[in-house]
Write a protein that holds these residues in place. Structure first.
Motif, PDB file in Angstrom:
ATOM      1  N   LYS A   1      -6.186 -17.326 -12.587  1.00  0.00           N
ATOM      2  CA  LYS A   1      -5.714 -16.077 -11.971  1.00  0.00           C
ATOM      3  C   LYS A   1      -5.872 -16.162 -10.455  1.00  0.00           C
ATOM      4  CE  LYS A   1     -10.226 -13.884 -12.215  1.00  0.00           C
ATOM      5  NZ  LYS A   1     -11.198 -13.299 -13.127  1.00  0.00           N
ATOM      6  N   VAL A   2      -4.984 -15.519  -9.715  1.00  0.00           N
ATOM      7  CA  VAL A   2      -5.181 -15.483  -8.268  1.00  0.00           C
ATOM      8  C   VAL A   2      -6.165 -14.370  -7.933  1.00  0.00           C
ATOM      9  CG1 VAL A   2      -2.881 -16.424  -7.823  1.00  0.00           C
ATOM     10  CG2 VAL A   2      -3.224 -13.945  -7.744  1.00  0.00           C
ATOM     11  N   ALA A   3      -6.814 -14.518  -6.811  1.00  0.00           N
ATOM     12  CA  ALA A   3      -7.865 -13.573  -6.434  1.00  0.00           C
ATOM     13  C   ALA A   3      -7.299 -12.178  -6.188  1.00  0.00           C
ATOM     14  CB  ALA A   3      -8.565 -14.070  -5.174  1.00  0.00           C
ATOM     15  N   GLU A   4      -8.060 -11.191  -6.545  1.00  0.00           N
ATOM     16  CA  GLU A   4      -7.703  -9.789  -6.286  1.00  0.00           C
ATOM     17  C   GLU A   4      -7.937  -9.485  -4.806  1.00  0.00           C
ATOM     18  OE1 GLU A   4      -6.058  -6.921  -6.401  1.00  0.00           O
ATOM     19  OE2 GLU A   4      -6.378  -7.084  -8.554  1.00  0.00           O
ATOM     20  N   LEU A   5      -7.051  -8.694  -4.216  1.00  0.00           N
ATOM     21  CA  LEU A   5      -7.200  -8.308  -2.812  1.00  0.00           C
ATOM     22  C   LEU A   5      -7.482  -6.823  -2.655  1.00  0.00           C
ATOM     23  CD1 LEU A   5      -4.193 -10.038  -1.023  1.00  0.00           C
ATOM     24  CD2 LEU A   5      -6.612 -10.575  -0.732  1.00  0.00           C
ATOM     25  N   ALA A   6      -7.168  -6.073  -3.702  1.00  0.00           N
ATOM     26  CA  ALA A   6      -7.267  -4.618  -3.577  1.00  0.00           C
ATOM     27  C   ALA A   6      -8.728  -4.207  -3.391  1.00  0.00           C
ATOM     28  CB  ALA A   6      -6.690  -3.953  -4.825  1.00  0.00           C
ATOM     29  N   PRO A   7      -8.945  -3.148  -2.635  1.00  0.00           N
ATOM     30  CA  PRO A   7     -10.307  -2.662  -2.449  1.00  0.00           C
ATOM     31  C   PRO A   7     -10.858  -2.101  -3.766  1.00  0.00           C
ATOM     32  CG  PRO A   7      -8.722  -1.167  -1.416  1.00  0.00           C
ATOM     33  CD  PRO A   7      -7.951  -2.364  -1.895  1.00  0.00           C
ATOM     34  N   GLN A   8     -12.147  -2.198  -3.925  1.00  0.00           N
ATOM     35  CA  GLN A   8     -12.793  -1.758  -5.165  1.00  0.00           C
ATOM     36  C   GLN A   8     -12.491  -0.293  -5.469  1.00  0.00           C
ATOM     37  OE1 GLN A   8     -14.324  -4.058  -7.079  1.00  0.00           O
ATOM     38  NE2 GLN A   8     -14.435  -2.498  -8.678  1.00  0.00           N
ATOM     39  N   THR A   9     -12.342   0.518  -4.433  1.00  0.00           N
ATOM     40  CA  THR A   9     -12.058   1.940  -4.663  1.00  0.00           C
ATOM     41  C   THR A   9     -10.706   2.128  -5.350  1.00  0.00           C
ATOM     42  OG1 THR A   9     -11.182   2.023  -2.402  1.00  0.00           O
ATOM     43  CG2 THR A   9     -13.431   2.850  -2.744  1.00  0.00           C
ATOM     44  N   ALA A  10      -9.718   1.305  -4.953  1.00  0.00           N
ATOM     45  CA  ALA A  10      -8.402   1.401  -5.599  1.00  0.00           C
ATOM     46  C   ALA A  10      -8.521   1.014  -7.066  1.00  0.00           C
ATOM     47  CB  ALA A  10      -7.400   0.504  -4.886  1.00  0.00           C
ATOM     48  N   ILE A  11      -9.243  -0.051  -7.320  1.00  0.00           N
ATOM     49  CA  ILE A  11      -9.405  -0.532  -8.695  1.00  0.00           C
ATOM     50  C   ILE A  11     -10.149   0.506  -9.537  1.00  0.00           C
ATOM     51  CG2 ILE A  11     -10.512  -2.319 -10.104  1.00  0.00           C
ATOM     52  CD1 ILE A  11     -10.077  -4.177  -7.552  1.00  0.00           C
ATOM     53  N   ASP A  12     -11.204   1.041  -8.958  1.00  0.00           N
ATOM     54  CA  ASP A  12     -12.027   1.999  -9.705  1.00  0.00           C
ATOM     55  C   ASP A  12     -11.254   3.268 -10.071  1.00  0.00           C
ATOM     56  OD1 ASP A  12     -14.155   0.312  -9.685  1.00  0.00           O
ATOM     57  OD2 ASP A  12     -15.170   1.262  -7.994  1.00  0.00           O
ATOM     58  N   SER A  13     -10.223   3.566  -9.281  1.00  0.00           N
ATOM     59  CA  SER A  13      -9.458   4.793  -9.536  1.00  0.00           C
ATOM     60  C   SER A  13      -8.441   4.625 -10.662  1.00  0.00           C
ATOM     61  CB  SER A  13      -8.735   5.226  -8.257  1.00  0.00           C
ATOM     62  OG  SER A  13      -7.697   4.301  -7.966  1.00  0.00           O
TER      63      SER A  13
ATOM     64  N   VAL B   1      -0.961 -22.781 -15.138  1.00  0.00           N
ATOM     65  CA  VAL B   1      -0.366 -21.449 -15.334  1.00  0.00           C
ATOM     66  C   VAL B   1      -1.148 -20.504 -14.435  1.00  0.00           C
ATOM     67  CG1 VAL B   1       0.109 -19.574 -16.940  1.00  0.00           C
ATOM     68  CG2 VAL B   1       0.316 -21.954 -17.712  1.00  0.00           C
ATOM     69  N   ILE B   2      -0.445 -19.987 -13.427  1.00  0.00           N
ATOM     70  CA  ILE B   2      -1.092 -19.216 -12.365  1.00  0.00           C
ATOM     71  C   ILE B   2      -0.535 -17.800 -12.402  1.00  0.00           C
ATOM     72  CG2 ILE B   2      -1.403 -19.063  -9.859  1.00  0.00           C
ATOM     73  CD1 ILE B   2      -0.798 -22.166  -9.838  1.00  0.00           C
ATOM     74  N   TYR B   3      -1.413 -16.827 -12.569  1.00  0.00           N
ATOM     75  CA  TYR B   3      -0.890 -15.467 -12.727  1.00  0.00           C
ATOM     76  C   TYR B   3      -1.641 -14.474 -11.866  1.00  0.00           C
ATOM     77  CZ  TYR B   3      -4.937 -13.955 -15.450  1.00  0.00           C
ATOM     78  OH  TYR B   3      -6.208 -13.612 -15.822  1.00  0.00           O
ATOM     79  N   TYR B   4      -0.966 -13.342 -11.637  1.00  0.00           N
ATOM     80  CA  TYR B   4      -1.649 -12.174 -11.123  1.00  0.00           C
ATOM     81  C   TYR B   4      -1.381 -11.038 -12.089  1.00  0.00           C
ATOM     82  CZ  TYR B   4      -3.042  -8.002  -8.795  1.00  0.00           C
ATOM     83  OH  TYR B   4      -3.671  -6.805  -8.544  1.00  0.00           O
ATOM     84  N   SER B   5      -2.404 -10.296 -12.394  1.00  0.00           N
ATOM     85  CA  SER B   5      -2.241  -9.186 -13.319  1.00  0.00           C
ATOM     86  C   SER B   5      -3.197  -8.068 -12.933  1.00  0.00           C
ATOM     87  CB  SER B   5      -2.549  -9.657 -14.752  1.00  0.00           C
ATOM     88  OG  SER B   5      -2.198  -8.669 -15.689  1.00  0.00           O
ATOM     89  N   SER B   6      -2.683  -6.853 -12.869  1.00  0.00           N
ATOM     90  CA  SER B   6      -3.612  -5.751 -12.610  1.00  0.00           C
ATOM     91  C   SER B   6      -4.043  -5.089 -13.915  1.00  0.00           C
ATOM     92  CB  SER B   6      -3.006  -4.731 -11.641  1.00  0.00           C
ATOM     93  OG  SER B   6      -1.753  -4.292 -12.080  1.00  0.00           O
ATOM     94  N   THR B   7      -3.092  -4.876 -14.819  1.00  0.00           N
ATOM     95  CA  THR B   7      -3.491  -4.174 -16.043  1.00  0.00           C
ATOM     96  C   THR B   7      -3.202  -4.968 -17.322  1.00  0.00           C
ATOM     97  OG1 THR B   7      -1.405  -2.962 -16.051  1.00  0.00           O
ATOM     98  CG2 THR B   7      -3.286  -1.888 -14.992  1.00  0.00           C
TER      99      THR B   7
ATOM    100  N   LYS C   1      -9.299  -1.526 -13.873  1.00  0.00           N
ATOM    101  CA  LYS C   1     -10.724  -1.856 -13.894  1.00  0.00           C
ATOM    102  C   LYS C   1     -11.086  -2.582 -15.197  1.00  0.00           C
ATOM    103  CE  LYS C   1     -15.217   0.311 -13.088  1.00  0.00           C
ATOM    104  NZ  LYS C   1     -15.931   1.589 -12.978  1.00  0.00           N
ATOM    105  N   ALA C   2     -10.581  -2.058 -16.286  1.00  0.00           N
ATOM    106  CA  ALA C   2     -10.892  -2.657 -17.586  1.00  0.00           C
ATOM    107  C   ALA C   2     -10.327  -4.077 -17.689  1.00  0.00           C
ATOM    108  CB  ALA C   2     -10.319  -1.786 -18.711  1.00  0.00           C
ATOM    109  N   HIS C   3      -9.111  -4.252 -17.173  1.00  0.00           N
ATOM    110  CA  HIS C   3      -8.516  -5.582 -17.261  1.00  0.00           C
ATOM    111  C   HIS C   3      -9.290  -6.602 -16.431  1.00  0.00           C
ATOM    112  CE1 HIS C   3      -5.762  -8.845 -17.626  1.00  0.00           C
ATOM    113  NE2 HIS C   3      -5.672  -8.918 -16.306  1.00  0.00           N
TER     114      HIS C   3
ATOM    115  N   THR D   1       0.820  -1.227   0.000  1.00  0.00           N
ATOM    116  CA  THR D   1       0.000   0.000   0.000  1.00  0.00           C
ATOM    117  C   THR D   1       0.850   1.272   0.000  1.00  0.00           C
ATOM    118  OG1 THR D   1      -0.100   0.099   2.427  1.00  0.00           O
ATOM    119  CG2 THR D   1      -1.873  -1.107   1.298  1.00  0.00           C
ATOM    120  N   ALA D   2       2.176   1.102   0.099  1.00  0.00           N
ATOM    121  CA  ALA D   2       3.040   2.279   0.234  1.00  0.00           C
ATOM    122  C   ALA D   2       3.443   2.907  -1.093  1.00  0.00           C
ATOM    123  CB  ALA D   2       4.284   1.930   1.054  1.00  0.00           C
ATOM    124  N   GLY D   3       2.822   2.467  -2.185  1.00  0.00           N
ATOM    125  CA  GLY D   3       3.195   2.983  -3.494  1.00  0.00           C
ATOM    126  C   GLY D   3       3.092   4.501  -3.609  1.00  0.00           C
TER     127      GLY D   3
END
Lengths: 204, 204, 204, 204
Positions: free
Chosen positions: D40-52, D9-15, D57-59, A101-103
């Motif tokens: 894909k591994v589950a997302e942990l980030a709060p929806q507000t972070a993603i929405d910003s 094949v296990i990945y994490y990707s934000s964008t 969000k698109a990915h 979270t420190a980004g």
């Protein structure tokens, strides 16, 4: 008179070992004259997992009043002391989640020249105790932190496992297997001393 | 019938600990049916340093008939088991010097798919025992080796320090502080087993 | 007036890249007001190997008057800046051999609170440039050194490969593949600045 | 006839970068005859972070039908290929969170002899690309996995950054900065080949 060194002791603990280590670190840092905030990182595990482990559940209840770590604590502090168990030789996701979270602070350069030091625990004497602290320092280098590992600077290093990267302890069913209390306090004192040098040098 | 798996047990030892570990590895590998070469890497220390330490001098004399490791051993072997003390958390220069001579073989791709496993020792229970083996594996990855760390596959892992990267032992004035004989043998057997899979799979 | 910060720039170079990096580090440190000793670690390779590589032979000839690093330099310095190529992702044996000679100083606690920083090179952009510096820091932690990795503190970090552990460069047949001169100088300056803080803080 | 090698094949990707890398890995593994699950591994980030972050969000929207990784995938697979960005030189908490859930399988020994390989990305050419894969392998060693890093086994290693621990790529505002498609596919193929050896050797 010099302003006090500000230390954030940031820990993750499921059943209490790293909470105890963190409290010793707090005690050592205060003895050295620092102002200390003791904070826990947020739990990520689902409530069902916690409920299935009575020691975990009890510990969370016992520490419910310990404040949760926030990025404000990172900005406030002159030094960070992290205390964290291993999870397969690396930081638990709970601790990593907090670091991640420190980004924002990082982007503003606000983590530069903070002093960092790490403490860990594992279920086996060589079960990731070295690696967990070292993996923490990888991230600290990204932050531009100054790393003050204990090395063998404490006289009790040799009777407490001799982990030069950070004091660490083996945890079994009967709790901690080695007496690391003095080593943890000495590491915290050293962290304050190094931070004090950096801070006073910076202010000159 | 399958040809035997060929294992090079390559060690550095100043006063005997890693020679003993290497002999246990040799014994374990042979019990699993492998053909084993036990070889030592060349000493680099000046004679004056050796002469000033009677245990070091005696050990070199005792092992003067153990063949010195050469790059031919690397080419010959299907698997490498390295046994090495730590020097400040990393390989001793003697071991690194040997690894550094493999540039020619590397350039010809002759180190690819060799199976590698590491064993270490240190003066403190957390005094680099994890890191030394891990630093060895960094080089093994450059070689294209397949890494077979022991993990917790041996039933004696938990009573021998539980180092998942490679069996390791604490050495004090009275010698080894933990009983790791079975863990070393089990790691050697596992190395042979994995190598056997790789080799037989390759030949099909 | 404050006494000057004393910096030992310690390098190993076979064909000149790390000698150049070390000279830039020296220049940066001097610009920041430090007193600098530039020293090379002793060569270990046999003369036949050197003679078979004309660039290596020429470089050794060219730098024959650069003093060889000794443990006295470690004792003298307030800070160390190491510059070293990778050999299979880890330090070359030449550099490790030098570090291994510091056991006596270590035993007397004379390496504590020295500030350390590392620079590296490799034949590939991700061919061990990160790992080589990190493996150096493992040893620095054993020494009780304070580690001042550059992080992203320099404005040129992002145009010079962005290695937060230590500036590093890719070396091909045509020499350095990236322009890291300013990044190396900035890392040296940062090392002096952090050392100055530590030293002035210590003396208060 | 041999049963197909099973690869998760296990990945994490934000964008999207590591989703693309993971799809190339999937393609390479299939070309080598493997049965592949891309998860894909589950997302942990709060929806507000993603929405910003509109790209994030698109990915997530684009990949909403990619199955989430579960421990069942770990049990099912003969080999794991992980693709993950760095977060400050270490795994993102999302990826670590997934790995941390494997404690039950680990306790039953069900992760032993799985073959593991890692792929990564970072914002800088040396911004943790090596370390992130290496930190993943620390955990793999705890699992008793067999590690098949690519080394320099692929002919395209040298034109794709030459990361011997795992193929990796630099990501900027304009996307991937190097062409690593063939290197990723070759790493996936190598993973299948090594796994095939291990599996066929095991079944004999």
């Amino acid at each position: 008179e010099q302003p006090k060194v500000k230390v954030a002791v940031i820990y993750y603990s499921s059943t209490g070992t790293n909470y105890q280590l963190a409290k010793w670190a707090e005690e050592g840092a205060k003895q050295e004259g620092a102002e200390v905030k003791l904070v826990k990182v947020a739990e990520l595990a689902p409530q069902t997992a916690i409920d299935s482990n009575s020691a975990w559940k009890a510990h969370l209840e016992e520490t419910k009043d310990v404040p949760e770590a926030s990025v404000d604590d990172l900005e406030w502090a002159d030094a960070f002391i992290f205390s964290t168990p291993t999870r397969f030789g690396n930081l638990p996701s709970q601790m990593k989640q907090f670091l991640d979270t420190a980004g924002g602070l990082w982007g503003q350069g606000k983590l530069v020249n903070k002093v960092a030091s790490g403490i860990s625990s594992a279920g086996n004497p060589r079960g990731g105790q070295e690696k967990t602290v070292k993996h923490l320092y990888t991230t600290m280098m990204h932050w531009g932190a100054i790393i003050a590992a204990p090395g063998y600077t404490s006289p009790v290093a040799f009777s407490s496992g001799g982990n030069p990267y950070g004091t660490s302890v083996t945890v079994g069913d009967e709790g901690m297997q080695e007496d690391v209390q003095e080593a943890v306090k000495d590491q915290a004192k050293r962290t304050v001393t190094v931070t004090s040098m950096v801070k006073e040098g910076q202010e000159k």
